[in-house]
Motif scaffolding. Structure first.
Motif, PDB file in Angstrom:
ATOM      1  N   LYS A   1      48.394 -60.479  -2.283  1.00  0.00           N
ATOM      2  CA  LYS A   1      48.631 -60.244  -2.961  1.00  0.00           C
ATOM      3  C   LYS A   1      50.054 -58.591  -3.848  1.00  0.00           C
TER       4      LYS A   1
ATOM      5  N   ASN B   1      53.002 -60.683  -6.106  1.00  0.00           N
ATOM      6  CA  ASN B   1      52.018 -61.394  -5.725  1.00  0.00           C
ATOM      7  C   ASN B   1      52.145 -63.014  -5.280  1.00  0.00           C
TER       8      ASN B   1
ATOM      9  N   ASN C   1      49.142 -65.718  -6.713  1.00  0.00           N
ATOM     10  CA  ASN C   1      49.188 -66.633  -7.586  1.00  0.00           C
ATOM     11  C   ASN C   1      49.907 -67.950  -8.398  1.00  0.00           C
TER      12      ASN C   1
END
Length: 160
Positions: A82, A99, A102
């Motif tokens: 993350k 991140n 995503n």
């Protein structure tokens, strides 16, 4: 009197802990998560490069071992991918590391682009070149990328 001192001590500890958590939890945001980090003049060439490593369980596991260990990815990107690793949090990196959970990032960026960033660093960020003497080699970089590609699915499976 002793109880008052003990309560004051515990209250101070709790308030200090909350302050620290607030500061740590408010790190810099990932800047432009869908914007490529490869320079425009090199983007098409980077996009054309394909990953030679098949996403088998063994290859993904080897990529994880590199990510968590010798490749040092976990230090900035965190164990869950993350962008919340210890270095990112403690140094307040701005922008924060990518991140990798995503799914939009993974739909937009190719393996070749990720490979370019691992090999060259990411302009405008704290991401350095990660391949070369004393670092991972290019083949190992592909294993790491193969592992990174698993983050969105694992994050979705872990969500309540």
């Amino acid at each position: 009197m002793r109880n008052v001192s003990l309560v004051t001590y515990h209250l101070s500890f709790v308030l200090l802990s909350l302050l620290i958590l607030g500061v740590i939890g408010s790190g810099a945001a990932e800047r432009d998560p869908l914007h490529p980090r490869v320079p425009p003049e090199l983007l098409e060439e980077a996009k054309a490069v394909t990953n030679p490593i098949a996403p088998t369980p063994e290859n993904i596991q080897f990529g994880k071992e590199l990510y968590d260990g010798f490749a040092l990815c976990v230090q900035c990107h965190g164990s869950g991918g993350k962008g919340d690793g210890a270095v990112a949090v403690n140094r307040g990196l701005d922008p924060s590391p990518r991140n990798f959970t995503n799914p939009e990032f993974h739909r937009e960026r190719t393996d070749g682009e990720l490979f370019w960033v691992v090999n060259n660093g990411s302009p405008g960020t704290a991401m350095p070149k990660m391949t070369g003497p004393g670092m991972i080699n290019e083949e190992q970089a592909w294993y790491v990328i193969t592992y990174i590609r698993t983050f969105p699915q694992r994050a979705a499976e872990a969500a309540p």
